[in-house]
Design a protein around this motif. Sequence first.
Motif, PDB file in Angstrom:
ATOM      1  N   SER A   1      11.439 -33.807  17.517  1.00  0.00           N
ATOM      2  CA  SER A   1      10.139 -33.964  18.173  1.00  0.00           C
ATOM      3  C   SER A   1       8.996 -33.571  17.250  1.00  0.00           C
ATOM      4  CB  SER A   1      10.087 -33.126  19.450  1.00  0.00           C
ATOM      5  OG  SER A   1      10.073 -31.740  19.156  1.00  0.00           O
ATOM      6  N   GLU A   2       9.259 -32.640  16.321  1.00  0.00           N
ATOM      7  CA  GLU A   2       8.227 -32.173  15.397  1.00  0.00           C
ATOM      8  C   GLU A   2       8.298 -32.873  14.039  1.00  0.00           C
ATOM      9  OE1 GLU A   2       5.756 -30.039  16.019  1.00  0.00           O
ATOM     10  OE2 GLU A   2       6.416 -29.858  18.102  1.00  0.00           O
ATOM     11  N   MET A   3       9.517 -33.173  13.594  1.00  0.00           N
ATOM     12  CA  MET A   3       9.720 -33.806  12.285  1.00  0.00           C
ATOM     13  C   MET A   3      10.711 -34.960  12.429  1.00  0.00           C
ATOM     14  SD  MET A   3       9.838 -30.611   9.604  1.00  0.00           S
ATOM     15  CE  MET A   3       9.771 -31.755   8.227  1.00  0.00           C
ATOM     16  N   PRO A   4      10.251 -36.102  12.946  1.00  0.00           N
ATOM     17  CA  PRO A   4      11.158 -37.226  13.234  1.00  0.00           C
ATOM     18  C   PRO A   4      11.856 -37.799  12.011  1.00  0.00           C
ATOM     19  CG  PRO A   4       8.838 -37.862  13.464  1.00  0.00           C
ATOM     20  CD  PRO A   4       8.866 -36.372  13.350  1.00  0.00           C
ATOM     21  N   ASP A   5      11.321 -37.539  10.813  1.00  0.00           N
ATOM     22  CA  ASP A   5      11.949 -38.086   9.604  1.00  0.00           C
ATOM     23  C   ASP A   5      13.171 -37.289   9.150  1.00  0.00           C
ATOM     24  OD1 ASP A   5      10.111 -40.120   9.483  1.00  0.00           O
ATOM     25  OD2 ASP A   5       8.755 -39.049   8.124  1.00  0.00           O
ATOM     26  N   VAL A   6      13.335 -36.083   9.649  1.00  0.00           N
ATOM     27  CA  VAL A   6      14.517 -35.287   9.299  1.00  0.00           C
ATOM     28  C   VAL A   6      15.730 -35.897   9.989  1.00  0.00           C
ATOM     29  CG1 VAL A   6      15.649 -33.054   9.481  1.00  0.00           C
ATOM     30  CG2 VAL A   6      13.211 -33.170   8.982  1.00  0.00           C
ATOM     31  N   LYS A   7      16.784 -36.151   9.213  1.00  0.00           N
ATOM     32  CA  LYS A   7      17.982 -36.778   9.755  1.00  0.00           C
ATOM     33  C   LYS A   7      19.033 -35.716  10.042  1.00  0.00           C
ATOM     34  CE  LYS A   7      16.881 -40.946   7.173  1.00  0.00           C
ATOM     35  NZ  LYS A   7      17.184 -41.759   5.982  1.00  0.00           N
ATOM     36  N   ALA A   8      19.619 -35.794  11.217  1.00  0.00           N
ATOM     37  CA  ALA A   8      20.572 -34.768  11.655  1.00  0.00           C
ATOM     38  C   ALA A   8      21.996 -35.291  11.659  1.00  0.00           C
ATOM     39  CB  ALA A   8      20.200 -34.270  13.049  1.00  0.00           C
ATOM     40  N   ILE A   9      22.876 -34.511  11.049  1.00  0.00           N
ATOM     41  CA  ILE A   9      24.315 -34.771  11.091  1.00  0.00           C
ATOM     42  C   ILE A   9      24.961 -33.601  11.826  1.00  0.00           C
ATOM     43  CG2 ILE A   9      26.432 -35.078   9.752  1.00  0.00           C
ATOM     44  CD1 ILE A   9      24.728 -36.122   7.447  1.00  0.00           C
ATOM     45  N   VAL A  10      25.723 -33.906  12.851  1.00  0.00           N
ATOM     46  CA  VAL A  10      26.362 -32.867  13.648  1.00  0.00           C
ATOM     47  C   VAL A  10      27.644 -32.398  12.975  1.00  0.00           C
ATOM     48  CG1 VAL A  10      27.592 -32.434  15.818  1.00  0.00           C
ATOM     49  CG2 VAL A  10      25.389 -33.609  15.843  1.00  0.00           C
ATOM     50  N   LEU A  11      27.822 -31.081  12.923  1.00  0.00           N
ATOM     51  CA  LEU A  11      29.072 -30.488  12.462  1.00  0.00           C
ATOM     52  C   LEU A  11      29.890 -30.119  13.692  1.00  0.00           C
ATOM     53  CD1 LEU A  11      27.767 -28.049   9.678  1.00  0.00           C
ATOM     54  CD2 LEU A  11      28.676 -30.360   9.397  1.00  0.00           C
ATOM     55  N   THR A  12      31.121 -30.567  13.751  1.00  0.00           N
ATOM     56  CA  THR A  12      31.921 -30.310  14.938  1.00  0.00           C
ATOM     57  C   THR A  12      33.380 -30.072  14.572  1.00  0.00           C
ATOM     58  OG1 THR A  12      32.600 -31.220  17.086  1.00  0.00           O
ATOM     59  CG2 THR A  12      32.324 -32.780  15.289  1.00  0.00           C
ATOM     60  N   ILE A  13      34.089 -29.435  15.465  1.00  0.00           N
ATOM     61  CA  ILE A  13      35.526 -29.233  15.280  1.00  0.00           C
ATOM     62  C   ILE A  13      36.294 -30.305  16.031  1.00  0.00           C
ATOM     63  CG2 ILE A  13      37.465 -27.670  15.694  1.00  0.00           C
ATOM     64  CD1 ILE A  13      35.572 -25.338  15.405  1.00  0.00           C
ATOM     65  N   HIS A  14      35.837 -30.598  17.260  1.00  0.00           N
ATOM     66  CA  HIS A  14      36.505 -31.599  18.086  1.00  0.00           C
ATOM     67  C   HIS A  14      35.519 -32.707  18.442  1.00  0.00           C
ATOM     68  CE1 HIS A  14      39.767 -28.774  18.461  1.00  0.00           C
ATOM     69  NE2 HIS A  14      38.954 -27.863  18.960  1.00  0.00           N
ATOM     70  N   LYS A  15      35.977 -33.940  18.392  1.00  0.00           N
ATOM     71  CA  LYS A  15      35.125 -35.086  18.720  1.00  0.00           C
ATOM     72  C   LYS A  15      35.128 -35.304  20.233  1.00  0.00           C
ATOM     73  CE  LYS A  15      37.390 -37.871  15.974  1.00  0.00           C
ATOM     74  NZ  LYS A  15      37.797 -39.102  15.252  1.00  0.00           N
ATOM     75  N   GLN A  16      34.448 -34.419  20.951  1.00  0.00           N
ATOM     76  CA  GLN A  16      34.382 -34.529  22.407  1.00  0.00           C
ATOM     77  C   GLN A  16      33.363 -35.595  22.802  1.00  0.00           C
ATOM     78  OE1 GLN A  16      33.260 -30.466  23.064  1.00  0.00           O
ATOM     79  NE2 GLN A  16      35.370 -29.799  23.376  1.00  0.00           N
ATOM     80  N   ASP A  17      33.771 -36.469  23.734  1.00  0.00           N
ATOM     81  CA  ASP A  17      32.910 -37.579  24.133  1.00  0.00           C
ATOM     82  C   ASP A  17      31.548 -37.102  24.619  1.00  0.00           C
ATOM     83  OD1 ASP A  17      35.157 -38.952  23.554  1.00  0.00           O
ATOM     84  OD2 ASP A  17      35.396 -39.909  25.500  1.00  0.00           O
ATOM     85  N   ASP A  18      31.544 -36.109  25.508  1.00  0.00           N
ATOM     86  CA  ASP A  18      30.300 -35.636  26.085  1.00  0.00           C
ATOM     87  C   ASP A  18      29.388 -35.042  25.021  1.00  0.00           C
ATOM     88  OD1 ASP A  18      28.569 -34.912  28.381  1.00  0.00           O
ATOM     89  OD2 ASP A  18      29.056 -32.878  27.768  1.00  0.00           O
ATOM     90  N   MET A  19      29.978 -34.283  24.099  1.00  0.00           N
ATOM     91  CA  MET A  19      29.192 -33.656  23.039  1.00  0.00           C
ATOM     92  C   MET A  19      28.563 -34.702  22.134  1.00  0.00           C
ATOM     93  SD  MET A  19      29.049 -32.859  19.609  1.00  0.00           S
ATOM     94  CE  MET A  19      30.727 -33.042  19.047  1.00  0.00           C
ATOM     95  N   LEU A  20      29.360 -35.703  21.724  1.00  0.00           N
ATOM     96  CA  LEU A  20      28.832 -36.747  20.842  1.00  0.00           C
ATOM     97  C   LEU A  20      27.723 -37.537  21.527  1.00  0.00           C
ATOM     98  CD1 LEU A  20      32.049 -38.168  19.111  1.00  0.00           C
ATOM     99  CD2 LEU A  20      30.303 -36.696  18.132  1.00  0.00           C
ATOM    100  N   PHE A  21      27.913 -37.834  22.807  1.00  0.00           N
ATOM    101  CA  PHE A  21      26.894 -38.577  23.554  1.00  0.00           C
ATOM    102  C   PHE A  21      25.582 -37.793  23.605  1.00  0.00           C
ATOM    103  CE2 PHE A  21      24.747 -39.868  27.479  1.00  0.00           C
ATOM    104  CZ  PHE A  21      24.680 -41.255  27.285  1.00  0.00           C
ATOM    105  N   ARG A  22      25.679 -36.508  23.872  1.00  0.00           N
ATOM    106  CA  ARG A  22      24.489 -35.652  23.905  1.00  0.00           C
ATOM    107  C   ARG A  22      23.827 -35.570  22.533  1.00  0.00           C
ATOM    108  NH1 ARG A  22      24.159 -31.421  28.054  1.00  0.00           N
ATOM    109  NH2 ARG A  22      25.693 -31.804  29.692  1.00  0.00           N
ATOM    110  N   ALA A  23      24.657 -35.463  21.488  1.00  0.00           N
ATOM    111  CA  ALA A  23      24.124 -35.334  20.133  1.00  0.00           C
ATOM    112  C   ALA A  23      23.366 -36.579  19.711  1.00  0.00           C
ATOM    113  CB  ALA A  23      25.261 -35.050  19.151  1.00  0.00           C
ATOM    114  N   TYR A  24      23.944 -37.740  19.936  1.00  0.00           N
ATOM    115  CA  TYR A  24      23.257 -38.989  19.586  1.00  0.00           C
ATOM    116  C   TYR A  24      22.014 -39.179  20.445  1.00  0.00           C
ATOM    117  CZ  TYR A  24      26.758 -40.691  16.295  1.00  0.00           C
ATOM    118  OH  TYR A  24      27.568 -40.840  15.203  1.00  0.00           O
ATOM    119  N   GLY A  25      22.104 -38.756  21.693  1.00  0.00           N
ATOM    120  CA  GLY A  25      20.935 -38.856  22.560  1.00  0.00           C
ATOM    121  C   GLY A  25      19.799 -37.967  22.101  1.00  0.00           C
TER     122      GLY A  25
END
Length: 228
Positions: free
Chosen positions: A78-102
């Motif tokens: 919201s403050e720096m839209p040009d910063v690209k985010a990569i999520v670090l995770t242990i398990h590829k949980q559907d709900d978590m990934l959906f929230r992260a991409y959202g």
Amino acid sequence: MAIRMKKIRIVLVDDLEDIRNYFKMIISNESDMEIVGSASSGSEAFDVVMDTKPDIVLMDVEMETEFAGILAIQKIKSEMPDVKAIVLTIHKQDDMLFRAYGAGAVDYVVKTSSIVDILISIRNVYHNNLSLRPDVAEKILTEFSRLQNEHDSLIYTLNVITKLSNAEYEILKAVYNGYSYKEIAKQRFVEEVTIRTQVTRILKNFNAKSMKEVIPILKQLKIFDVYL
């Protein structure tokens, strides 16, 4: 005169020092990347990103809270839209990934991935060469389908409830709250058979055979907790 190559500026966020050290070790060996900051919590991550203005933030999800990293991504974007985010995770949980991409993440890295896969993700994200992985696309489409079905179910259920009489509505609410037909009859100063007759009319509206079919749907949609 040699041209100095621009490095990919990275902020690393994880609440475990060993994980941070591992990723620092990987990235420090790459001539086109550098760690410009690190944090151990979602709240700290926002401040570090604001100070360092990186190209990429590698963000753990579960830190001080279950979705601290996702909330941090949302705030950062919201403050720096040009910063690209990569999520670090242990398990590829559907709900978590959906929230992260959202929230604005563009990729994820499983912490146990090979070093090659981790570096490929960082470079692809930086150079905008990333396409949505088939497995992620499938998860997101599945979640959208679930939400759409839930929305349709909510509209249908609310529509049925609005057609109930006041007495039927109160009986339905009482059953939802765990009261037996006998207890409801006593509360309403009527015979239990009267309650059962009204329940039959309620079930007809829902096109259901018993309250065991209706109540779980109402609880899943949190009908009386949120909407009424």
